[in-house]
Structures are given as C-alpha cells and as structure tokens.
Scaffold this motif. Structure first.
Motif, mmCIF file in Angstrom:
data_model
loop_
_atom_site.group_PDB
_atom_site.id
_atom_site.type_symbol
_atom_site.label_atom_id
_atom_site.label_comp_id
_atom_site.label_asym_id
_atom_site.label_seq_id
_atom_site.Cartn_x
_atom_site.Cartn_y
_atom_site.Cartn_z
ATOM 1 N N GLY A 34 20.452 5.575 -13.019
ATOM 2 C CA GLY A 34 20.372 4.216 -12.684
ATOM 3 C C GLY A 34 18.918 3.941 -12.386
ATOM 4 N N LYS A 35 17.896 4.937 -12.223
ATOM 5 C CA LYS A 35 16.713 4.759 -11.511
ATOM 6 C C LYS A 35 15.995 3.646 -12.563
ATOM 7 C CE LYS A 35 15.026 9.084 -12.845
ATOM 8 N NZ LYS A 35 15.929 9.531 -13.923
ATOM 9 N N GLY B 186 0.808 -1.331 0.085
ATOM 10 C CA GLY B 186 -0.034 0.055 0.110
ATOM 11 C C GLY B 186 0.727 1.331 0.108
ATOM 12 N N GLU B 187 2.020 1.071 -0.039
ATOM 13 C CA GLU B 187 2.964 2.257 0.191
ATOM 14 C C GLU B 187 3.653 2.720 -1.219
ATOM 15 O OE1 GLU B 187 6.807 3.262 2.940
ATOM 16 O OE2 GLU B 187 6.852 1.563 1.618
ATOM 17 N N THR B 188 3.927 4.059 -1.323
ATOM 18 C CA THR B 188 4.469 4.509 -2.665
ATOM 19 C C THR B 188 5.920 4.979 -2.354
ATOM 20 O OG1 THR B 188 2.168 5.087 -3.450
ATOM 21 C CG2 THR B 188 3.979 5.945 -4.561
ATOM 22 N N LEU B 189 6.891 4.541 -3.011
ATOM 23 C CA LEU B 189 8.083 4.949 -2.887
ATOM 24 C C LEU B 189 8.526 5.693 -4.154
ATOM 25 C CD1 LEU B 189 10.975 5.111 -1.337
ATOM 26 C CD2 LEU B 189 11.339 2.792 -2.650
ATOM 27 N N GLY B 190 9.013 6.823 -3.924
ATOM 28 C CA GLY B 190 9.184 7.744 -5.143
ATOM 29 C C GLY B 190 11.070 7.528 -5.222
ATOM 30 N N ILE B 191 11.249 7.322 -6.661
ATOM 31 C CA ILE B 191 12.782 7.434 -6.727
ATOM 32 C C ILE B 191 13.092 8.391 -7.557
ATOM 33 C CG2 ILE B 191 14.843 6.016 -7.478
ATOM 34 C CD1 ILE B 191 13.587 3.520 -6.664
ATOM 35 N N VAL B 192 13.784 9.446 -7.197
ATOM 36 C CA VAL B 192 14.252 10.638 -8.155
ATOM 37 C C VAL B 192 15.658 10.425 -8.257
ATOM 38 C CG1 VAL B 192 12.349 11.864 -7.251
ATOM 39 C CG2 VAL B 192 14.203 12.158 -6.016
ATOM 40 N N GLY B 193 15.962 11.157 -9.462
ATOM 41 C CA GLY B 193 17.534 11.334 -9.896
ATOM 42 C C GLY B 193 17.555 11.801 -11.337
ATOM 43 N N GLY C 188 -5.842 -1.278 -3.561
ATOM 44 C CA GLY C 188 -4.678 -1.402 -2.713
ATOM 45 C C GLY C 188 -3.290 -1.625 -3.184
ATOM 46 N N LEU C 189 -2.955 -0.835 -4.318
ATOM 47 C CA LEU C 189 -1.673 -1.064 -4.920
ATOM 48 C C LEU C 189 -0.604 -0.602 -4.234
ATOM 49 C CD1 LEU C 189 -2.833 0.395 -8.483
ATOM 50 C CD2 LEU C 189 -2.456 -2.219 -7.757
ATOM 51 N N THR C 190 0.694 -1.032 -4.369
ATOM 52 C CA THR C 190 2.004 -0.554 -3.945
ATOM 53 C C THR C 190 2.634 0.208 -5.134
ATOM 54 O OG1 THR C 190 1.960 -2.223 -2.502
ATOM 55 C CG2 THR C 190 4.082 -1.261 -2.642
ATOM 56 N N TYR C 191 3.171 1.171 -4.993
ATOM 57 C CA TYR C 191 3.965 1.972 -6.312
ATOM 58 C C TYR C 191 5.352 2.085 -6.041
ATOM 59 C CZ TYR C 191 -0.469 3.528 -8.203
ATOM 60 O OH TYR C 191 -1.876 3.568 -9.075
ATOM 61 N N LEU C 192 6.036 1.745 -7.040
ATOM 62 C CA LEU C 192 7.336 2.224 -7.133
ATOM 63 C C LEU C 192 7.394 3.192 -8.140
ATOM 64 C CD1 LEU C 192 10.016 1.653 -5.968
ATOM 65 C CD2 LEU C 192 10.424 0.050 -7.938
ATOM 66 N N LEU C 193 7.706 4.453 -7.876
ATOM 67 C CA LEU C 193 7.426 5.513 -8.846
ATOM 68 C C LEU C 193 8.948 6.103 -9.272
ATOM 69 C CD1 LEU C 193 5.351 7.442 -10.275
ATOM 70 C CD2 LEU C 193 5.802 8.922 -8.377
ATOM 71 N N ILE C 194 9.205 6.034 -10.635
ATOM 72 C CA ILE C 194 10.365 6.402 -10.922
ATOM 73 C C ILE C 194 10.012 7.948 -11.493
ATOM 74 C CG2 ILE C 194 12.480 5.945 -12.133
ATOM 75 C CD1 ILE C 194 11.876 3.781 -10.440
ATOM 76 N N VAL D 217 5.127 -0.900 -11.236
ATOM 77 C CA VAL D 217 6.545 0.165 -11.102
ATOM 78 C C VAL D 217 6.050 1.183 -12.378
ATOM 79 C CG1 VAL D 217 8.694 0.206 -11.677
ATOM 80 C CG2 VAL D 217 7.823 -1.739 -10.387
ATOM 81 N N ALA D 218 5.986 2.325 -12.069
ATOM 82 C CA ALA D 218 5.876 3.485 -12.913
ATOM 83 C C ALA D 218 7.106 4.168 -13.211
ATOM 84 C CB ALA D 218 4.591 4.320 -12.426
#
Lengths: 561, 349
Positions: free
Chosen positions: A93-94, A81-88, A336-342, A308-309
C-alpha cells in the motif's frame, strides 16, 4: 565604495514560504497524516457487485461490498526539510499512500494536513504547486513526442509562472555605508510585482552607490554609478533625481514569459547534472538515469515544498542509483525540500531518509530514525525485510529468507497482527507447541467458517486434534514439539466442549470458547506504540514506534541481538 | 576441460546507425558445477553475451567471430535446428527476467512444462505430468498437484519465476543461464529464489551463468565473477577475491557505488558519467573516458587480461593494475571493513 542593499521581499506569500522551508526540526510539521485510509471496492459497478447467495433469505442474491484495504489507518508527521522513507513489499500500500497524500486518490477516511491546513481547504492550484511527484518508471512518465525542455517547462506553464503578483510591495529598505542617511533615498517602482526570482520567490536588487565630488558629502551623481544585479531576463532603469536626492529604480521584465521559462528549464538541466544543449532532445535519446534526472528537474521547476518520490531509483543500474540518490540529496539541500521516499529497497532508504516507516498490508508496523532502525529492528517484519537484502560485502552476513509466501490479500487481512501468518516470531500461547497450535487454529478456523469435518463429537475431535499428544503437561509441552505437537489439557477440554456447542448449532459459543486460548498475535491488533527503551521526551524526534506484541509480553527478552 | 569455453566472442548488431559492438571479444569459462556471475551496468553486453551462447541472436545481430565450446562441441557451427534439438532445453536452458512475458498466458503452467518435457525427452504425457508436479514441488510451489492446472496470471510474481525455473530444469540441463531472474522481484521474494538456486545447484549439480547488475546477488549465488564493461570482460576472479582485491578501476568504482544497507551516503562514490556508445567505443581501454587513473597509453593500447599476482584465477584488463595508484580509492572507502585486504594488496606489489 559604498553599497546599498535593497531587498524586495516578494510580498507576504513569498516571505512566509521562504521561512518555512529553511526551518529545522522544531518547526511545525509540513505534512500531517492522521488515520488515513484508502479502500478500493473489489467490484466496480452495481451489476458486478451482485453475488449469488442462496442463503441470504428469500431473494438469493447479496450485494458484495468487500474492498481492498490498501491503506488502512496510517499516521505520521513530516517536518520541513526532512526525508521520510516508506519501505515495504509490493502490495503493502505504499504507493497508494503516496498517491492519496498528493490527492491523486480520494481518501476513504482520515485527515491530511499540509502546512497547517487541511488539504481539502487548500485550493487545488496551490497544492499542486507546492507538491510534486517523481515516478518509478522514467520512461513512461515522460511524453516521448516532446522535447525535454518543454517537459520541464510544463509545470511552469501549468502554474502560469512567472506570475505577476500585484500584492508584491515596493517598500524599500536601504542600508548605507559611508553615506549619510539622507544622501540616498532609494525607491523601487511598482513594476517590481513581476519580479519573482526563480529559486526562492525573492528578488534581490543590488545597488552599488559610489560617492562623487566632495568626500564629506557623499552622494550619487548619475544613473551609471549604480550597478543593478538582477536575475536573467530582468531589466532595471535607474534614475537619479539630483534635487530631491532620490534614486528611482524601475525593475521590469525584459523577456517574455516563454523566454523566462526556457531559461529556467536550462538552469534546471544544469542543476540536475545534464547539459543545456539537451533542451531540444527527446526522452528516447536519454538513458534511464538521465531520464530520472529530467523527472527531477520537472518536479523541481516550480520550486515545490514536498516531493514524493515513488521508487525513484528502482529501475536503474546500481551505479546510476548512487548518482541519482546523491543528486536528490544535493537538491534537497539547495531547495530545502521535504521528501517522502517510497521504496521497496531498504538500502536506498538508508542513504537518504532521516526516518523510516516500515509498512505492511496497509499499516505502519515500525517507524524509527534511520540509523536506529538499521542498528536494531524491533518488529519481526522489519528484521526479515532487512535480512533479505543482499549485501556484496563478504564480511557481512548473507541473506536469509525468513518469511515465506506473499503478502496476504488486502481485501481480507489476517486478524490481529496482520503479519502473524508469516511471522517467524509468532507467539505461541502457553503450553502449545507449534504443531499443536496449528491444529488448534485449524479447528478454530473451521468453527469460524461453520464447517466442521466429522459427524459426531469424537470424530470431529479426532479429525482436528487426533495427532496431538493429550497427556503432555504444560511444562514439557515446548520440549515435546516436533512429532505430533502438544496442546495443554485445559485447551483440549475446552476444544472438546466447543465442538459440542458447535454440533448443537451454537457456533458463537463454540468460537468464543476456543478463542480463550488463541495467540495474542491473532486475538489483538498491536498498536503502533513507542518501543524499546527509547526516551520519547522530544516528541517525534527520537521516538521509535513499533506495532508488535513481543515488546509487551517480554520486555525485550525475546529480541534477538 | 571446462563445460563451457567462450573465446573471443564478438556479437555485433548491424543497424542503420552503425555497427553496435555489443559483445566485442569476450572470453570466459564455466567449470562443471560452477556458478559464474556476469556483472555490469546496462549496456555492458551481458545479456547479448548469454543469448549468443544459446544461439538466440536475431537479425540485425550476428556472431561475427569467436568460439563457444560446450562440452567440447563448437556451438557456433550448429544450425538452428541442431541447436534446438540438441542444446536448448536439454543441455542449456535459460531463465529470463520477466517471467510473465516468458510464460504463455493462454496455457496452464503445467501444459507449458509438460510440453518442454515431451518435446525433449521420450516420456509419455502422463509421465511428463508427474515430472512437472515433481518439478513444481522442487521449486517450492505449494500444492503443486492443484496449482499445475492454473494459468500464469494466477501465480504471483515470485511463483511465476519459480515456474520458469521449473521449466528450465525440466530436461535436466547441465548448464542454466539466468538473465537477471530476480531483478523485478521484492527482496523478500528474491531471497527465496536465490536460496532456491543454491538448492538446485546442489541437487541437480548444474553449472550456471548468472547475469545481474547486483553484486549482492552475485555474492549469494556465484562462485566466480566476470565484470563486463562495454562489450568486454575487464576483470574476472573468485567472488571474495574480487570484492576484497579489485584490480580494475571499473570494478573498484562498481563496488564503491553499490547501495548497501550497512553504509551511509558519504561512503557512496558513484562512477561519474555514462557508458559510451557501443557504436563508437573509445580506442584502447574502453573505460578510460570515466577512469580516474587513466594515462597516455590507455588510449593506444587495448589491455589484455593480465594474471594478477600468483592467483591464476584472477585476471584483469588494466594497464596499471600493478601500479598501486588506483588502490588508494578503495582504501579510503572501506577503511572499516577491508583493512586487512588493503594491507595485503600493498604487500603483493
């Protein structure tokens, strides 16, 4: 009026999955990544890796094994249920990280654990079904020749949805109101194994049982007294056995699999804010924002756990970006999605992420809950990245271009802290001025390369440190910065001795001597440690991590407000 | 007199699907030394508008009406040859979004810049090379004397865009048109390019028309801004005035829908729906199909650009601009930052 609710809870697999995704943050992580590395060889193939090198012994060739370290040691956890954003920036390498997690690239090293199991152990089919990806370019990720309805149905077809599952049990749980227990005994025929509700894998068969005849002895008379509410495409046959006082419900699928998939696609189109009529259209008939909606519908069709977006809104107009982000937020709640947002855009991450990881040259340099990161950035790179985002509000500070140049090559990342070559807060060793250290560092670089300019000791020292003021003491060093620069006397004499060693041919001793005065940013790799007075008692929840030497040396003293 | 005066410009594309009214009655002015931002969603006609200025509209497109006066000279009367000789490059130059495809991959960066200089001025090839190195230095290319001989693919994305800017500056144009020059770049690189635009404007005193969909970028580089919607300018004002006191419902939604780093999702209020087709635009006000304050007359009357209040520099094309109705929305969404501006707005009426 009485009601009997009967829930067919879809067998063991269905039940577990449903529970997992409704969970809060105290649950087991859905995804755990530990020490993940992905290196790409610079040269592919045997022949292109052979380099001419006259110094490599009798045979003047060597094998070039250098690699691009796209992802170089990344650890994180992602809770359901969490969203983790990865920025760079580009090239940090994201995207490779995202692709490696999803198994589109084979990791060089490290472990990826999904829902408690290593991804190596999860059958590929199952993993594909539970993870989906949304790509940046909504145009090229949709096949132009196919109808969008069929595109959305693709993953359904790929996973053979809806699938008959013989493990689905037919146990009944009967709740009665205004009825005595024995008055009704509902059983569900085993055809229910085909009953898989599109949304959560659980079919709910709702029975309305009305009492007839003598009100003291309530019972069901005919099949018509029972209303069965089923998802689209399902039929129920109800038979009432008067003598046995039982109700049999035979739930079966009345539509073909293709019909069910079509219905699911239509439903998804609506959910992502498009019209059911669009089913028969082709991708080119849609705008960029609409195409990204189609991509989302496709990703969600098989009800994945993890989406994964990769830059899902980068190619879109600002006004459309907002719509898509809102939609992603709504869908997360519904599914109830879990996101990995790039994303390279910090503002995008701000809107949807619970936590943000800032990535630089294959490593995380800072990780924090979103609000905390935007309030204060501990790592100079995170700070620089944020200050480069233009803000339309004239009351907010304008952009600042504090870092220059591009991300260094990932095949030969800088020593120590990888950001030190562009860092605005580079830590100078005691007594050095910026210009002084630059000259010193150049000498050190030359010693490493074993290529000194100048023939004798004095000439070499003159070449590298000639402009540097030798007389300045360590106290006045920082003030004298500007013209020429300063180097503390100790470092200067060490430099001289090092050059002496070098000229004798002992390069190692020379290098080691010079390295005693090297900046901590170059000599040591900062670890991703808890930072800045945040209590980390609740593991992973309020924890802020940063990989910078500044914290260690100055107890927050050098932090700008 | 303004350096550039565009009046009632209409550029249509005659396609098999019908006439696409990409630019349909656009007027704006650019003063000497001024930087005008042209803002709007994709399909608003921003790019077509600036390409029309340069005479870069190709079949099936055509400027069907309107006047483009550059320094008093009517550009729509000029032939392709005259445009090429007198205007493009040495008076007006353009910077495109995609530098990689705008640069020729088989010539070095230097050759391409030198060619522009030799073509448009009477400098010798040697002088041109010196000038090219100087320009590359101005736009922040490290070691320009070496890198001038490299090919575009050896440059990073940001450096390619810098090289494009150098090329645009090569013949000292008085007007630079930048068509989304930083959209494809990283924010860190973009920050550098935006700073560069500021420096260039200061050093060369050029005027600029800057096309973008990003209000944050406009804030950094533009003095004034014109908001475009479906082929028309709907509002125009100095940037701060526009941001604090937007009169057109479209401008208001645009400001509310911008994703910025200092707001959370709750504060985001995207415009619903999508822009209608430019083949058959709505009658009357073109924004009415997505507008929250639309009323009967909006479908019958085409709103002209009204002067807003005493501000002669602020114009808007909304029939209800002085109703105060539409002002509740921004007040809700900017309660923390723009309180004073909102109060001011209401006393205006």
């Amino acid at each position: 009026m009485s009601t009997i609710d009967r829930t067919d809870d879809g067998g063991p697999s269905g039940t577990n999955r449903t529970d997992d995704r409704t969970g809060g943050s105290d649950r087991e992580p859905l995804l755990e990544v530990a020490g993940l590395q992905k290196h790409f060889p610079v040269n592919s193939g045997l022949l292109s890796s052979i380099r001419f090198d006259p110094e490599s012994g009798p045979f003047p060739f060597r094998y070039d094994q250098s690699s691009v370290k796209a992802v170089d040691g990344v650890d994180f956890e992602l809770r359901p249920g969490e969203t983790l954003g990865i920025v760079g920036e580009s090239g940090c390498g994201k995207s490779t990280l995202a692709r490696t997690i999803l198994g589109l690239e084979e990791p060089t090293a490290g472990d990826i654990t999904f829902d408690g199991r290593s991804t190596d152990e999860i059958p590929e089919g199952e993993f594909r079904k539970r993870t989906q990806m949304v790509f940046q370019d909504p145009q090229s990720s949709l096949n132009p020749r196919r109808k969008v309805g069929h595109i959305i149905e693709d993953p359904l077809e790929g996973t053979d949805w809806p699938r008959s599952d013989s493990s689905v049990g037919a146990d009944t749980e009967v709740r009665t109101e205004d009825l005595s227990e024995y008055a009704v005994n509902a059983t569900v025929d085993d055809n229910a194994d085909l009953v898989v509700d599109p949304v959560d894998g659980v079919a709910t068969v709702l029975l309305t049982v009305r009492p007839v005849g003598d009100p003291t002895e309530k019972r069901v008379e005919t099949a018509d007294d029972i209303a069965v509410d089923l998802p689209w495409g399902f039929d129920a046959t109800v038979t009432v056995d008067e003598t046995e006082r039982t109700i049999d419900i035979d739930v079966s699928v009345s539509a073909s699999k293709a019909d069910l998939r079509r219905e699911r696609a239509l439903e998804l189109l609506e959910q992502v804010g498009l019209k059911r009529e669009y089913y028969d259209r082709h991708p080119h008939e849609f705008s960029g924002g609409q195409r990204q909606r189609i991509n989302l519908a496709r990703a969600l069709s098989i009800n994945p756990d993890l989406v994964v977006a990769d830059e899902p809104v980068s190619g879109l107009d600002v006004s459309v970006q907002a719509q898509i982000l809102n939609l992603m937020d709504d869908l997360q709640e519904e599914y109830g999605l879990t996101y990995l947002l790039i994303s390279h855009d910090l503002s995008v991450v701000r809107y949807v992420a619970d936590r943000v990881a800032v990535m630089y040259l294959g490593e995380f340099v800072e990780m924090a809950p979103t609000e905390e990161l935007f309030t204060e950035q501990y790592h100079p790179y995170a700070r620089a990245l944020l200050s480069a985002v233009p803000n339309p509000d004239p009351d907010q500070p304008g952009i600042e271009s504090v870092i220059q140049g591009n991300v260094p090559s990932a095949s030969d990342p800088p020593r120590g802290c990888r950001f030190h070559t562009r860092c605005p807060s580079f830590i100078l060793p005691d007594g050095f001025s910026a210009a002084g250290y630059e000259a010193y560092d150049e000498l050190l670089g030359a010693v490493r390369e074993q290529e000194l300019e100048g023939s004798d000791l004095d000439a070499v020292v003159e070449t590298y440190l000639g402009d540097i003021d030798a007389s300045a003491s360590a106290d006045t060093a920082t003030d004298a910065a500007g013209d020429g620069g300063t180097i503390p006397p100790g470092a200067r004499s060490d430099a001289r001795q090092a050059v002496e060693r070098a000229l004798e041919g002992d390069w190692t001793a020379a290098r080691e001597r010079l390295e005693t005065h090297e900046s901590v940013c170059q000599s040591a790799t900062p670890a991703l440690d808890p930072a800045g007075g945040t209590t980390s008692d609740v593991v992973g929840k309020t924890e802020r991590l940063t990989a910078c030497h500044l914290e260690v040396t100055d107890e927050g003293g050098t932090r700008e407000p | 007199m303004s350096l550039l005066e565009v009046e009632d410009l209409q550029t249509y594309f005659f396609t098999s699907d019908g006439i696409v009214r990409a630019v349909d009655g656009v007027s704006f002015e650019v003063e000497t030394g001024e930087s005008l931002g042209l803002v709007g969603e994709s399909g608003a006609g921003k790019s077509v508008a600036v390409k029309s200025l340069m005479g870069l509209i190709r079949e099936p497109g055509r400027i069907v009406n309107g006047s483009i006066k550059y320094d008093g000279q009517e550009l729509t009367d000029l032939s392709e040859q005259e445009l090429r000789r007198d205007i493009r490059g040495n008076e007006i130059s353009i910077i495109f979004q995609d530098a990689m495809s705008a640069l020729n991959p088989v010539f070095t960066v230097g050759e391409q810049i030198e060619e522009v200089i030799v073509e448009n001025t009477d400098r010798s090839p040697t002088e041109a090379r010196e000038r090219a190195i100087e320009l590359l230095d101005d736009v922040g290319i490290p070691d320009p004397a070496q890198r001038i001989d490299e090919y575009p693919h050896q440059y990073s994305g940001g450096m390619q865009q810098r090289a494009m800017i150098a090329m645009a500056l090569a013949c000292d144009p008085r007007l630079i048109i930048a068509d989304e020059p930083t959209t494809a770049l990283d924010v860190t690189i973009q920050a550098g390019i935006l700073e560069l635009f500021d420096e260039i404007q200061e050093k060369y005193e050029t005027s600029m028309v800057y096309v973008t969909h990003d209000l944050g970028v406009v804030r950094e580089v533009c003095d004034r801004v014109a908001v475009m919607y479906l082929g028309r300018v709907v509002e125009s004002a100095p940037y701060e005035e526009l941001y604090r006191n937007p009169k057109h419902p479209y401008t208001q939604s645009l400001i509310n829908s911008v994703v910025t780093p200092d707001e959370t999702l709750d504060e985001l209020d995207p415009i619903g729906g999508t822009m209608p087709s430019a083949v058959s635009p709505p009658s009357g006000c073109r924004f009415r199909t997505r507008c929250s304050v639309e009323f009967g007359e909006c479908s019958q009357l085409t709103p002209p650009l009204y002067d807003v209040g005493d501000e002669e520099t602020h114009t808007t094309a909304c029939l209800r601009y002085d109703d105060g109705v539409e002002r509740e929305e921004p007040a809700l969404h900017e309660s923390t930052t723009s309180e004073p501006a909102v109060v001011e707005e209401q006393t205006d009426d």
